[in-house]
Design a protein around this motif. Structure first.
Motif, PDB file in Angstrom:
ATOM      1  N   PRO A  81     -32.120 -54.273 -24.268  1.00 25.26           N
ATOM      2  CA  PRO A  81     -33.374 -54.162 -25.039  1.00 25.26           C
ATOM      3  C   PRO A  81     -33.980 -52.758 -24.982  1.00 25.26           C
ATOM      4  CG  PRO A  81     -33.415 -56.069 -23.571  1.00 25.26           C
ATOM      5  CD  PRO A  81     -32.236 -55.260 -23.187  1.00 25.26           C
ATOM      6  N   LEU A 125     -24.010 -58.809 -16.921  1.00 24.30           N
ATOM      7  CA  LEU A 125     -25.126 -59.694 -17.293  1.00 24.30           C
ATOM      8  C   LEU A 125     -26.473 -58.992 -17.065  1.00 24.30           C
ATOM      9  CD1 LEU A 125     -25.423 -62.721 -18.188  1.00 24.30           C
ATOM     10  CD2 LEU A 125     -25.916 -63.213 -15.794  1.00 24.30           C
ATOM     11  N   PHE A 126     -26.575 -58.328 -15.917  1.00 24.26           N
ATOM     12  CA  PHE A 126     -27.796 -57.561 -15.633  1.00 24.26           C
ATOM     13  C   PHE A 126     -28.000 -56.490 -16.703  1.00 24.26           C
ATOM     14  CE2 PHE A 126     -29.954 -57.973 -11.390  1.00 24.26           C
ATOM     15  CZ  PHE A 126     -29.497 -59.247 -11.132  1.00 24.26           C
ATOM     16  N   TYR A 127     -26.919 -55.874 -17.118  1.00 27.01           N
ATOM     17  CA  TYR A 127     -26.998 -54.819 -18.143  1.00 27.01           C
ATOM     18  C   TYR A 127     -27.535 -55.406 -19.452  1.00 27.01           C
ATOM     19  CZ  TYR A 127     -25.474 -51.270 -21.494  1.00 27.01           C
ATOM     20  OH  TYR A 127     -25.447 -50.334 -22.499  1.00 27.01           O
ATOM     21  N   VAL A 128     -26.992 -56.578 -19.811  1.00 23.17           N
ATOM     22  CA  VAL A 128     -27.430 -57.227 -21.065  1.00 23.17           C
ATOM     23  C   VAL A 128     -28.919 -57.586 -20.989  1.00 23.17           C
ATOM     24  CG1 VAL A 128     -27.160 -59.301 -22.492  1.00 23.17           C
ATOM     25  CG2 VAL A 128     -25.143 -58.061 -21.673  1.00 23.17           C
ATOM     26  N   ILE A 129     -29.364 -58.109 -19.834  1.00 16.97           N
ATOM     27  CA  ILE A 129     -30.764 -58.558 -19.699  1.00 16.97           C
ATOM     28  C   ILE A 129     -31.727 -57.367 -19.625  1.00 16.97           C
ATOM     29  CG2 ILE A 129     -32.391 -59.759 -18.167  1.00 16.97           C
ATOM     30  CD1 ILE A 129     -29.987 -61.576 -17.364  1.00 16.97           C
ATOM     31  N   PHE A 130     -31.408 -56.401 -18.773  1.00 22.83           N
ATOM     32  CA  PHE A 130     -32.370 -55.333 -18.504  1.00 22.83           C
ATOM     33  C   PHE A 130     -32.173 -54.080 -19.368  1.00 22.83           C
ATOM     34  CE2 PHE A 130     -32.374 -57.691 -14.435  1.00 22.83           C
ATOM     35  CZ  PHE A 130     -33.750 -57.956 -14.343  1.00 22.83           C
ATOM     36  N   TRP A 172     -31.920 -50.060 -12.020  1.00 23.92           N
ATOM     37  CA  TRP A 172     -32.301 -51.076 -13.016  1.00 23.92           C
ATOM     38  C   TRP A 172     -33.384 -50.563 -13.956  1.00 23.92           C
ATOM     39  CZ3 TRP A 172     -33.045 -55.916  -9.352  1.00 23.92           C
ATOM     40  CH2 TRP A 172     -31.794 -56.279  -8.831  1.00 23.92           C
ATOM     41  N   THR A 186     -18.721 -59.992 -14.453  1.00 25.54           N
ATOM     42  CA  THR A 186     -19.822 -60.386 -15.337  1.00 25.54           C
ATOM     43  C   THR A 186     -21.211 -60.196 -14.727  1.00 25.54           C
ATOM     44  OG1 THR A 186     -19.695 -62.672 -14.618  1.00 25.54           O
ATOM     45  CG2 THR A 186     -18.463 -62.090 -16.618  1.00 25.54           C
TER      46      THR A 186
END
Lengths: 294, 244
Positions: free
Chosen positions: B39, B31-36, B177, B27
């Motif tokens: 969008p 999770l980093f993928y979802v946040i950065f 990132w 995860t």
């Protein structure tokens, strides 16, 4: 010609300034059962780790059936159970045993599991085992592959009486097979007398005594004469040591007949006279005292 | 070979039975993928590029960090000593540890791929997906020696913080990132020499359908070689300290 199984020739090992083994030489032949005894830090575990090839030695040579210790061939025919062994906590006992067995051709460990009463533990994860149960699993794992030589570092430490008896039985079964050898260390002299036919006493990395149990007892042991007497003044010149606790008197000396004669000559109305050999525990303490160990 | 796979399997089992390990490994990059990334995933091209970047981040994380920490931790365990008494070479055991890391790196990358397929316009042809998976793993394998170096040069307790100190900056400056062209000038210069940047460049070319630049592969290979030497040096030092 009978081939030497384990051949330690003038082996030394140091950890920095600490000399763990100093010029140790010994041989173990097929079928022999060798006990290594000594105080903590005497070099017992170092001896085993060098023989198994886990650690390299500084000088001398170590051969197992003519192969260098630690070589793949040597590892195939000998197994070791270290003093401390924690299995991967999430693995089940059956998985651990299968993993070890995978290194040996078609080995079935069911009988060993049965003999050690591990059936109920097979599905249990390693972190759910008690110290004694871990040790029993370790002993079964060590016997997997039917090795010619088994080395056990304090095999029954942390094991209860029932478990200890199972260990002794399983080891006796193993040793009944022709040519199987055992090397073990222990602080329990009853265990040593039960399992070993040869003993070496290590102290500060040196062998200070070696031989069969009988040889050790006759060379380093003393005769013990015990009796009860109210008389305070005793003259027993042949006794090396005289110990009195209440009316109980214990004499230690090399010649029990002479001590008995002198007891009778003292005319002290001695009661409940008994003669025995000193135990391995007493011999060990005597050897330690001679070496200046507290 | 069979024994190597068996050891890899028990290492996988051991970790699979620790939910905290599985959840954090899988995860964290997701999770980093979802946040950065989510969008910024506005069309197919940007979605594919970000999928490639964060898949690299996931695989690099597991193969470098988890593998390295695993090596550092097992070195102190009595079980590791016990394995040395079995008739199996050290190289087989290290390979097994690496294969278990590879398994979890695939899981971590899969989590990102699944999220990308559900929430973005990321799409590739069947051949594209095969190339994506192949280069992702091949590029990831090159970080194995870096993980080994971490494992042999750090202690059980220091491996994780030290690993994170390397993992996170390398990922950021390597452009995994955020696109490397938005980095400050000084970091851009550094970025172009980092293995993570070349890993990213390799994967960006794959998802764009461009031919792979041999320069990226050469960089990754060279880094793998350098860290192999560092790891071997660390391994010998460890053996000397631990077993002599």
């Amino acid at each position: 010609m009978k081939q030497t199984f384990l051949d330690f020739d003038n082996v030394s090992k140091s950890y920095g300034e600490i000399h763990a083994l100093k010029g140790v030489s010994l041989q173990v032949n097929p079928g022999e059962r060798l006990a290594i005894i000594g105080s903590n830090g005497a070099g017992k575990s170092t001896f085993m780790s060098l023989a198994s090839g886990i650690r390299p030695h500084d000088s001398g040579s170590i051969f197992i059936f003519g192969n260098e210790a630690g070589s793949r061939v040597a590892k195939k025919c000998m197994r070791i159970l270290p003093q401390e062994l924690s299995f991967p906590p999430q693995l089940k006992v059956a998985e651990i045993l299968k993993l070890v067995a995978a290194h040996y051709d078609n080995f079935n460990f069911e009988k060993l599991v049965d003999d050690m009463e591990l059936d109920n533990l097979l599905k249990r994860k390693a972190h759910q085992l008690s110290g004694g149960e871990q040790k029993r699993v370790g002993i079964v794992a060590t016997l997997i592959g039917d090795p010619d030589l088994v080395m056990l570092d304090e095999p029954t430490a942390n094991i209860d009486l029932h478990g200890r008896n199972m260990v002794y039985e399983i080891l006796q079964d193993y040793l009944q097979q022709e040519g199987k050898s055992l090397i073990f260390s222990s602080h329990q002299m009853q265990e040593v007398e039960y399992l070993a036919d040869k003993i070496i006493v290590l102290q500060s990395g040196k062998v200070i005594a070696s031989g069969s149990t009988e040889e050790i007892k006759s060379e380093y042991g003393l005769k013990k004469v015990c009796f009860r007497s109210q008389v305070a003044d005793l003259n027993i010149p042949s006794a090396r040591d005289l110990n009195r606790q209440g009316d109980k008197v214990t004499l230690l000396g090399s010649d029990s007949d002479q001590m008995l004669k002198e007891v009778i000559a003292n005319d002290i109305n001695a009661q409940a006279i008994s003669v025995s050999d000193s135990s391995l525990d007493e011999i060990l303490i005597k050897l330690w005292n001679a070496e200046g160990v507290n | 070979m069979k024994q190597t796979f068996l050891h890899a399997w028990w290492m996988v089992l051991e970790l699979l039975r620790q939910p905290s390990y599985v959840v954090s490994t899988v995860t964290f990059p997701a999770l980093f993928y979802v946040i950065f990334a989510l969008p910024e995933s506005k069309d197919e091209a940007s979605s594919n590029l970000l999928l490639a970047s964060f898949s690299c981040f996931a695989v690099f994380g597991v193969i470098f960090l988890q593998f390295g920490v695993g090596v550092a931790q097992e070195r102190t365990k009595s079980w590791y000593y016990y394995l040395r008494t079995l008739p199996i070479g050290s190289l087989h055991l290290i390979t097994a540890r690496f294969l278990s890391a590879l398994f979890f790196s695939v899981l971590a990358a899969l989590a990102i791929v699944v999220i990308a397929l559900i929430f973005t316009e990321a799409a590739m042809s069947a051949q594209g997906w095969i190339l994506f998976g192949s280069y992702l793993l091949l590029g990831g394998i090159s970080f194995c020696t870096m993980g080994l170096a971490l494992g042999y040069w750090t202690s059980e307790k220091s491996s994780l913080p030290v690993g994170n100190l390397i993992y996170l900056p390398l990922s950021f400056v390597g452009g995994l990132w955020k696109p490397p062209n938005i980095l400050p000038e000084m970091l851009k210069d550094i970025s172009s020499h980092l293995p993570t940047r070349h890993y990213g460049e390799l994967m960006w070319a794959v998802v764009r359908g461009d031919s792979v630049d041999i320069k990226n592969i050469t960089y990754l290979f060279a880094y793998a070689l350098v860290f192999a030497v560092v790891a071997y040096w660390g391994f010998n030092r460890d053996v000397r300290v631990r077993f002599s």
